[in-house]
Design a protein around this motif. Sequence first.
Motif, PDB file in Angstrom:
ATOM      1  N   GLU A   1      45.175 -13.767  -5.041  1.00 44.50           N
ATOM      2  CA  GLU A   1      44.439 -12.814  -3.833  1.00 44.50           C
ATOM      3  C   GLU A   1      45.341 -12.305  -2.918  1.00 44.50           C
ATOM      4  N   ILE A   2      45.826 -13.373  -2.304  1.00 46.59           N
ATOM      5  CA  ILE A   2      46.708 -13.139  -0.922  1.00 46.59           C
ATOM      6  C   ILE A   2      48.124 -12.331  -1.442  1.00 46.59           C
ATOM      7  N   THR A   3      48.584 -12.439  -2.664  1.00 40.93           N
ATOM      8  CA  THR A   3      49.584 -11.728  -2.979  1.00 40.93           C
ATOM      9  C   THR A   3      49.282 -10.284  -3.168  1.00 40.93           C
ATOM     10  N   GLU A   4      48.175  -9.918  -4.035  1.00 40.06           N
ATOM     11  CA  GLU A   4      47.608  -8.608  -3.887  1.00 40.06           C
ATOM     12  C   GLU A   4      47.455  -8.124  -2.654  1.00 40.06           C
ATOM     13  N   LYS A   5      46.674  -8.792  -1.306  1.00 38.99           N
ATOM     14  CA  LYS A   5      46.283  -8.163  -0.467  1.00 38.99           C
ATOM     15  C   LYS A   5      47.772  -7.871   0.399  1.00 38.99           C
ATOM     16  N   LEU A   6      48.573  -8.667   0.217  1.00 34.23           N
ATOM     17  CA  LEU A   6      49.803  -8.441   1.135  1.00 34.23           C
ATOM     18  C   LEU A   6      50.582  -7.402   0.403  1.00 34.23           C
ATOM     19  N   THR A   7      50.438  -7.251  -0.996  1.00 35.09           N
ATOM     20  CA  THR A   7      51.292  -5.964  -1.681  1.00 35.09           C
ATOM     21  C   THR A   7      50.720  -4.571  -0.970  1.00 35.09           C
ATOM     22  N   ILE A   8      49.060  -4.633  -1.085  1.00 38.71           N
ATOM     23  CA  ILE A   8      48.594  -3.485  -0.560  1.00 38.71           C
ATOM     24  C   ILE A   8      49.078  -3.477   0.803  1.00 38.71           C
ATOM     25  N   LEU A   9      49.050  -4.254   1.786  1.00 30.88           N
ATOM     26  CA  LEU A   9      49.429  -3.957   3.189  1.00 30.88           C
ATOM     27  C   LEU A   9      50.807  -3.671   3.387  1.00 30.88           C
ATOM     28  N   PHE A  10      51.688  -4.142   2.693  1.00 31.20           N
ATOM     29  CA  PHE A  10      53.219  -3.823   2.854  1.00 31.20           C
ATOM     30  C   PHE A  10      53.250  -2.308   2.257  1.00 31.20           C
ATOM     31  N   SER A  11      52.806  -2.232   1.155  1.00 30.35           N
ATOM     32  CA  SER A  11      52.900  -0.938   0.692  1.00 30.35           C
ATOM     33  C   SER A  11      52.296   0.424   1.477  1.00 30.35           C
ATOM     34  N   THR A  12      51.185  -0.060   2.014  1.00 28.95           N
ATOM     35  CA  THR A  12      50.741   1.069   3.060  1.00 28.95           C
ATOM     36  C   THR A  12      51.707   1.068   4.289  1.00 28.95           C
ATOM     37  N   PHE A  13      52.062   0.159   4.673  1.00 28.23           N
ATOM     38  CA  PHE A  13      52.896   0.101   5.890  1.00 28.23           C
ATOM     39  C   PHE A  13      54.179   0.837   5.473  1.00 28.23           C
ATOM     40  N   ILE A  14      54.606   0.770   4.564  1.00 25.91           N
ATOM     41  CA  ILE A  14      55.893   1.444   3.925  1.00 25.91           C
ATOM     42  C   ILE A  14      55.409   3.245   3.950  1.00 25.91           C
ATOM     43  N   THR A  15      54.616   3.317   3.239  1.00 28.24           N
ATOM     44  CA  THR A  15      54.183   4.677   3.012  1.00 28.24           C
ATOM     45  C   THR A  15      53.983   5.295   4.531  1.00 28.24           C
ATOM     46  N   VAL A  16      53.219   4.731   5.321  1.00 29.70           N
ATOM     47  CA  VAL A  16      53.192   4.962   6.752  1.00 29.70           C
ATOM     48  C   VAL A  16      54.366   5.442   7.469  1.00 29.70           C
TER      49      VAL A  16
END
Length: 119
Positions: A32-47
């Motif tokens: 769960e933590i891996t999934e959420k951090l992946t989403i968070l970091f990919s969103t950050f990089i996209t932004v």
Amino acid sequence: MFINDESIDNLQQLFVEFKKYLELQREYTQLEITEKLTILFSTFITVIILIILGMVALFYALFALAYILEPLIGSLTGSFAVIAGINVLLILLVIYFKKQLIIQPTVNFVARLFLNKSK
């Protein structure tokens, strides 16, 4: 009350099953933590990428606007000064509306990401 061998076996089996359950919960939490951090970091990089590309586009658009304003204002220096004033105004607006534009959407995104129960 006396404890017989069968109840001791049941307790040992219960303990083994409980250990398995805790191990599975730990693995699930890691996933769960891996999934959420992946989403968070990919969103950050996209932004970040969108901000950089947006800044480049805004830079060229404001340059073009400065050359368009040159005949109206009378000098290229004056038109660049007007563009600088527009930029300062935009910066002040972003600072003034920082909570609505930056902080609140970020808090909502992170809270939704980490606090919503998974399916």
